[in-house]
Design an enzyme around this catalytic site. Structure first.
Site, PDB file in Angstrom:
ATOM      1  N   LYS A 135       0.838  -1.208   0.000  1.00  0.00           N
ATOM      2  CA  LYS A 135       0.000   0.000   0.000  1.00  0.00           C
ATOM      3  C   LYS A 135       0.869   1.253   0.000  1.00  0.00           C
ATOM      4  O   LYS A 135       0.561   2.241  -0.672  1.00  0.00           O
ATOM      5  CB  LYS A 135      -0.926  -0.019   1.230  1.00  0.00           C
ATOM      6  CG  LYS A 135      -2.063  -1.024   1.084  1.00  0.00           C
ATOM      7  CD  LYS A 135      -2.799  -1.302   2.385  1.00  0.00           C
ATOM      8  CE  LYS A 135      -3.827  -2.420   2.142  1.00  0.00           C
ATOM      9  NZ  LYS A 135      -4.469  -2.901   3.370  1.00  0.00           N
ATOM     10  N   GLN A 179      -4.910  -1.778   9.604  1.00  0.00           N
ATOM     11  CA  GLN A 179      -4.696  -3.084   8.975  1.00  0.00           C
ATOM     12  C   GLN A 179      -5.241  -4.197   9.875  1.00  0.00           C
ATOM     13  O   GLN A 179      -4.900  -4.269  11.050  1.00  0.00           O
ATOM     14  CB  GLN A 179      -3.199  -3.274   8.698  1.00  0.00           C
ATOM     15  CG  GLN A 179      -2.863  -4.542   7.949  1.00  0.00           C
ATOM     16  CD  GLN A 179      -3.424  -4.562   6.521  1.00  0.00           C
ATOM     17  OE1 GLN A 179      -3.328  -3.582   5.786  1.00  0.00           O
ATOM     18  NE2 GLN A 179      -4.030  -5.669   6.137  1.00  0.00           N
ATOM     19  N   ASP A 234     -11.374   2.331   4.084  1.00  0.00           N
ATOM     20  CA  ASP A 234     -11.646   0.896   3.934  1.00  0.00           C
ATOM     21  C   ASP A 234     -13.145   0.627   3.767  1.00  0.00           C
ATOM     22  O   ASP A 234     -13.534  -0.478   3.382  1.00  0.00           O
ATOM     23  CB  ASP A 234     -11.149   0.128   5.174  1.00  0.00           C
ATOM     24  CG  ASP A 234      -9.864  -0.649   4.897  1.00  0.00           C
ATOM     25  OD1 ASP A 234      -9.543  -0.849   3.708  1.00  0.00           O
ATOM     26  OD2 ASP A 234      -9.200  -1.048   5.859  1.00  0.00           O
TER      27      ASP A 234
END
Ligand code: NDP
Length: 293
Positions: A55, A99, A122
């Site tokens: 990322k 994460q 997200d």
């Protein structure tokens, strides 16, 4: 029979990343700061660390500034909540990504719920999930968003078509079903799961069949309607002594078996997977633009 088209997810993802890069550079040329993404990584889970590195690299290539905040795996839930609140309040941070998975002593739900929905790149916050369901603009989680992009760029018609999604997780199956059935997209959607009976009778009706199960080679030829678009979300490790690392990655679809039956098919790796980071970058740009405030 017409030849099956293999959808090249790497190429589509590259195209999306290039578009984001151009939009970011226009955004900056207008005198605005580069979009800024904060990635929180707890502990040293090797897969998570590798995703985070991916990322970071993709962000840099797109002109998105990212900062990775690494915390010890023993961090308390309160301390992690404090970090999220600090990032929420930081005007310079546009997008926040924690994460997953988190260590067991931390409630993922509490952490996700604490993220400012306007920075939730997200798309896991209930406010964004709810907005998606009622058809309001929202951050959509990257994997289902990436699947919609793949379908669209492969020119696969959805209106009035029968879509079957196997898997009902909160991060893939459910949001994807919501996207497919949305007004304007207009597919007719059926969702299957581990309790579904005679699943092959249902999947055989699908014009678009999505497998998001987590079982290697689950979907076989007899489950697929001739000419269907088959989207394989699964990423499974299958033992393979011929590989140096001892395993290979396999999807939820038995690719070789289904290949000639399908009209379109995504490979694993190189199908849905690469889209995830591309859509995350797009969400981060949207966050900087204040798209869902
Ligand atoms: P989950 O484990 O959260 O969900 C799996 C779903 O599949 C569940 O709804 C489960 O049903 C269903 N299922 C399991 N076994 C069967 C069965 N025998 N028949 C029918 N349905 C079944 O997985 P995720 O949604 O998180 O991920 C699915 C796959 O996609 C995984 O391989 C994962 O690695 C991959 N993935 C890939 C991504 C990417 O490409 N970037 C991103 C996210 C995931 P039930 O609800 O009844 O238990």
């Amino acid at each position: 029979m017409t030849q099956t088209r293999i959808i090249d997810g790497r190429a589509v993802a590259q195209a999306v990343r290039e578009e984001v890069r151009e939009e970011v550079s226009t955004w900056i040329a207008q005198g605005r700061p580069a979009p800024r993404l904060a990635v929180v990584l707890v502990g040293n889970h090797p897969a998570s660390a590798s995703y985070v590195r991916g990322k970071r690299k993709a962000s840099a290539e797109a002109g998105v500034e990212s900062e990775t905040l690494v915390r010890d795996e023993n961090i308390s839930e309160e301390a992690l909540l404090d970090l999220v609140r600090t990032l929420n309040a930081d005007q310079e941070i546009d997008g926040i990504l924690v994460q997953l998975p988190l260590p067991e002593h931390i409630s993922e739900k509490r952490i996700i719920h604490a993220i400012d929905p306007a920075k939730d790149v997200d798309g896991f916050h209930p406010e964004n999930v709810g907005r998606l369901l009622i058809g309001d603009p929202a951050f959509v989680s990257a994997t289902p968003a990436g699947i919609m992009e793949l379908l669209s760029r492969a020119g696969i018609a959805l209106r009035g078509q029968r879509a079957v999604v196997v898997g009902r997780s909160n991060i893939v199956g459910k949001p994807l079903a919501a996207l497919l059935m949305q007004r304007g997209t207009d597919a007719t959607v059926t969702v299957c799961h581990s309790r579904t009976q005679r699943i092959e009778e249902i999947t055989r009706e699908a014009d678009i069949l999505v497998a998001a199960i987590g079982r290697a080679g689950f979907v076989t030829r007899n489950m697929v309607k001739p000419g269907a678009a088959v989207i394989d979300v699964g990423i499974n490790r299958v033992e393979d002594p011929t590989r140096a690392r001892g395993y290979r990655l396999a999807g939820d679809v038995d690719f070789d078996d289904v290949l000639e039956q399908a009209g379109h098919i995504t490979p694993v790796p190189g199908g849905v997977g690469p889209m995830t980071i591309a859509m995350l970058l797009r969400n981060t740009l949207a966050a900087a633009q204040g798209a869902y405030r």
